[in-house]
Design an enzyme around this catalytic site. Structure first.
Site, short mmCIF file in Angstrom:
data_model
loop_
_atom_site.label_atom_id
_atom_site.label_comp_id
_atom_site.label_asym_id
_atom_site.label_seq_id
_atom_site.Cartn_x
_atom_site.Cartn_y
_atom_site.Cartn_z
N HIS A 128 0.83 -1.19 0.00
CA HIS A 128 0.00 0.00 0.00
C HIS A 128 0.87 1.26 0.00
CE1 HIS A 128 -0.39 0.95 4.64
NE2 HIS A 128 0.86 0.80 4.27
N CYS A 141 5.11 5.05 5.38
CA CYS A 141 3.96 4.47 4.68
C CYS A 141 3.52 5.32 3.48
CB CYS A 141 2.79 4.23 5.63
SG CYS A 141 2.92 2.66 6.52
N HIS A 163 5.00 -0.17 -0.48
CA HIS A 163 5.75 -1.09 0.39
C HIS A 163 4.74 -2.08 0.93
CE1 HIS A 163 3.93 1.81 3.01
NE2 HIS A 163 3.90 0.86 3.91
N HIS A 221 3.11 -5.00 3.83
CA HIS A 221 2.92 -5.41 5.23
C HIS A 221 2.43 -6.86 5.25
CE1 HIS A 221 3.37 -1.47 7.16
NE2 HIS A 221 2.68 -0.96 6.16
N ASP A 266 -4.76 -10.74 -0.86
CA ASP A 266 -3.42 -11.32 -0.66
C ASP A 266 -2.54 -11.10 -1.88
OD1 ASP A 266 -1.46 -12.74 0.84
OD2 ASP A 266 -1.91 -14.55 -0.31
N HIS A 267 -1.31 -10.60 -1.63
CA HIS A 267 -0.33 -10.30 -2.67
C HIS A 267 -0.85 -9.27 -3.67
CE1 HIS A 267 1.73 -13.68 -0.88
NE2 HIS A 267 2.82 -13.33 -1.54
N GLU A 312 -1.27 -4.49 11.53
CA GLU A 312 -0.41 -4.09 10.42
C GLU A 312 1.04 -4.46 10.73
OE1 GLU A 312 -0.76 -0.32 7.74
OE2 GLU A 312 0.77 0.09 9.24
NI NI Z 1 2.51 0.94 5.50
#
Ligand code: NI
Length: 136
Positions: A15, A34, A40, A42, A80-81, A125
């Site tokens: 995100h 972020c 990047h 999580h 996911d992914h 997170e």
């Molecule tokens: Ni983040």
């Protein structure tokens, strides 16, 4: 007698937290790492908790196989992914903060449950940062 049953789930996703009308510098100031323009990832940990009466026939509040399948279909398969900003429709115009992701997850799962069941969603997170949402 109301009992809560929970299932843990997991997804990896990328995100970026930002407001497009702000400069990169302002986004960095507010959202820190972020806001990296190149995104990047999580490792999100999800706990889905369902509260209700124990069914006298089955002894279940909800069959955990059913809950597992709902989480897979509604959350894991679409998230996911994925890059949440780009690939998940709900975040096209919604900043994918942990708060907003938890609300989206709640809103996707709740309609799949019998209306007599209460839902609570906890989303990690990081190991130390997490959000809980159980409706308004
Ligand atoms: Ni983040």
């Amino acid at each position: 007698m109301r009992v809560t049953v929970s299932r843990k789930a997991h997804f990896n996703a990328a995100h970026r937290l930002f407001r497009k009308e702000w400069t990169d510098a302002k986004n960095l100031e507010v959202f820190g790492k972020c806001s990296n323009p190149n995104y990047h990832g999580h490792n999100y940990e999800l706990i889905v908790s369902v509260t209700g009466e124990i069914d006298s026939d089955t002894g279940f509040v909800i069959d955990l196989k059913t809950l597992k399948n709902i989480i897979k279909r509604e959350i894991e398969d679409p998230f996911d992914h994925k890059n949440l900003n780009i690939e998940v429709l709900e975040f096209k115009n919604l900043n994918p903060t942990t708060e907003n992701i938890a609300v989206v997850i709640y809103n996707k799962i709740k309609p799949q449950l019998k209306s007599s069941l209460e839902l609570e969603v906890t989303l990690y997170e990081t190991a130390r940062n997490f959000v809980t949402y159980s409706g308004d």
